[in-house]
Motif scaffolding. Structure first.
Motif, PDB file in Angstrom:
ATOM      1  N   GLN A   2      28.835 -11.192  -5.960  1.00 12.62           N
ATOM      2  CA  GLN A   2      27.402 -10.053  -6.301  1.00 12.62           C
ATOM      3  C   GLN A   2      28.949  -8.954  -6.130  1.00 12.62           C
ATOM      4  OE1 GLN A   2      24.595  -9.346  -3.393  1.00 12.62           O
ATOM      5  NE2 GLN A   2      23.749 -11.500  -3.907  1.00 12.62           N
ATOM      6  N   GLU A   3      28.969  -8.430  -6.359  1.00 18.82           N
ATOM      7  CA  GLU A   3      29.640  -6.248  -6.037  1.00 18.82           C
ATOM      8  C   GLU A   3      29.654  -6.367  -4.362  1.00 18.82           C
ATOM      9  OE1 GLU A   3      28.362  -3.719  -9.117  1.00 18.82           O
ATOM     10  OE2 GLU A   3      30.055  -2.343  -8.441  1.00 18.82           O
ATOM     11  N   GLY A  28      27.377  -5.877   1.968  1.00 19.04           N
ATOM     12  CA  GLY A  28      27.289  -5.005   0.934  1.00 19.04           C
ATOM     13  C   GLY A  28      29.087  -6.196   0.193  1.00 19.04           C
ATOM     14  N   ASP A 280      19.670  -7.300  -0.993  1.00 24.21           N
ATOM     15  CA  ASP A 280      20.627  -7.421  -1.347  1.00 24.21           C
ATOM     16  C   ASP A 280      21.350  -5.933  -2.619  1.00 24.21           C
ATOM     17  OD1 ASP A 280      21.388  -9.042   1.017  1.00 24.21           O
ATOM     18  OD2 ASP A 280      22.297 -10.545  -0.241  1.00 24.21           O
ATOM     19  N   THR A 281      20.257  -6.659  -3.910  1.00 26.60           N
ATOM     20  CA  THR A 281      20.283  -5.975  -5.008  1.00 26.60           C
ATOM     21  C   THR A 281      19.989  -4.474  -4.373  1.00 26.60           C
ATOM     22  OG1 THR A 281      19.744  -8.294  -6.234  1.00 26.60           O
ATOM     23  CG2 THR A 281      19.477  -6.295  -7.580  1.00 26.60           C
ATOM     24  N   ARG A 284      23.056  -3.008  -3.516  1.00 25.62           N
ATOM     25  CA  ARG A 284      24.117  -2.531  -3.813  1.00 25.62           C
ATOM     26  C   ARG A 284      24.055  -1.730  -4.800  1.00 25.62           C
ATOM     27  NH1 ARG A 284      23.678  -7.773  -5.492  1.00 25.62           N
ATOM     28  NH2 ARG A 284      22.806  -7.075  -8.046  1.00 25.62           N
ATOM     29  N   TYR A 285      22.943  -1.312  -5.233  1.00 23.95           N
ATOM     30  CA  TYR A 285      22.327  -0.274  -6.045  1.00 23.95           C
ATOM     31  C   TYR A 285      21.887   1.437  -5.325  1.00 23.95           C
ATOM     32  CZ  TYR A 285      21.653  -2.779 -10.844  1.00 23.95           C
ATOM     33  OH  TYR A 285      22.059  -3.451 -11.576  1.00 23.95           O
ATOM     34  N   ARG A 288      25.578   2.414  -4.599  1.00 26.44           N
ATOM     35  CA  ARG A 288      25.670   3.434  -5.764  1.00 26.44           C
ATOM     36  C   ARG A 288      26.186   4.638  -5.674  1.00 26.44           C
ATOM     37  NH1 ARG A 288      24.493  -1.191 -11.079  1.00 26.44           N
ATOM     38  NH2 ARG A 288      26.105  -2.941 -10.196  1.00 26.44           N
TER      39      ARG A 288
END
Length: 295
Positions: A2-3, A28, A280-281, A284-285, A288
């Motif tokens: 994951q980023e 993250g 988590d996703t 993560r977004y 941004r």
């Protein structure tokens, strides 16, 4: 993988590499680590808890199912190996070490059994893959001595307290244990902020946030205990309500920035991995957007 993006920002966070798995850091930095228990009390795949006789085919299938979910989501999946005797935990460790190349936890309610696990890890060269579960204010001197005489670096640190609804009591418990960690040679502590029941969930979550902010240690808990200990839950809401409630308990602390969860029976991996991956996703977004949540 994951980023690396950050939503919560605690500052001065520690991340530990244990057997090629990274745990901790700012939320993250590393995906949430999910830990499922195997060979626990009354586990149906175990035929004899004292001798450690179990269905190897079913045990391997459970571990592989967790690993498949880990591969799909990027969330590391570890196994908490629970032993009811010294003979059993040695056999379990040999089996798990052969089935997976991931680090794994060794766990028991009895100190002598955990010490036997430490000795076995020394004998067969597993020390760098072992996470001792756990050290607490109640840990016996012989446990600390056994760890001191080993090369085990990682341990779960249980912030155990009688005051289950106090976050401060958990921090105080951790601070009592810190000298024991130094004596035992534990340089990679994973702090379990102690969930015993539903009322303790918020205190555990708050304690984790405060500990991360003050010490930077990776934090989590065995949050499934909140529902497992609620004896009247099934009678009140029905058996089918148990899994959603356990899932909510397991994800609460993750939403608030914790790094790992001991989610309970490994059979629940199919529920927990998609849920935590979603959290988590989403974060993560969200990260941004640079709309970070400062702690």
């Amino acid at each position: 993988m994951q980023e690396v993006l950050k939503v919560f920002r605690f500052g001065n966070q520690k991340a530990f590499e244990i057997g090629k798995v990274n745990i901790g850091g700012e939320p993250g930095d590393n995906p949430t680590v999910l830990i499922g228990s195997i060979f626990y009390g009354k586990h149906k795949i175990v035929e004899d808890e004292k001798k450690g006789i179990f269905d190897k085919e079913k045990a391997e299938k459970l571990i592989k199912e967790q690993e498949e979910l880990s591969d799909k989501t990027g969330n590391p999946g570890l196994v908490d190996v629970v032993g009811m005797s010294e003979e059993a935990i040695r056999g379990y460790m040999e089996f798990v070490a052969d089935v997976t190349d991931k680090p794994f936890l060794v766990d028991s309610a009895i100190a002598d059994i955990k010490i036997a696990a430490v000795e076995y890890a020394k004998e067969v060269g597993l020390e760098k893959r072992i996470i001792y579960n756990s050290i607490s204010p109640e840990s016996k001197d012989k446990e600390i001595e056994a760890l001191k005489n080993s090369n085990i670096e990682a341990a779960v640190v249980l912030a155990y307290t009688f005051n289950v609804t106090s976050s401060k009591a958990r921090i105080d418990a951790l601070e009592k244990v810190l000298p024991k960690l130094e004596e035992a040679g534990i340089t990679k502590p994973l702090i379990d902020t102690f969930v015993m029941d539903v009322p303790s969930l918020p205190a555990a979550a708050k304690a984790a946030m405060e500990i991360k902010k003050k010490y930077g240690f990776p934090c989590g808990s065995g949050a499934h205990n909140a529902i497992a200990s609620w004896k009247g839950f099934k009678n009140m809401l029905g058996k089918e309500a148990e899994k959603p409630a356990v899932l909510m308990a397991n994800t609460l602390q993750i939403v608030l920035g914790s790094d790992f969860v001991l989610y309970g029976p490994i059979e629940d991996s199919k529920l927990v991995f998609p849920a935590v991956f979603t959290i988590d996703t989403a974060y993560r977004y969200f990260a941004r957007t640079k709309d970070l949540i400062e702690i």
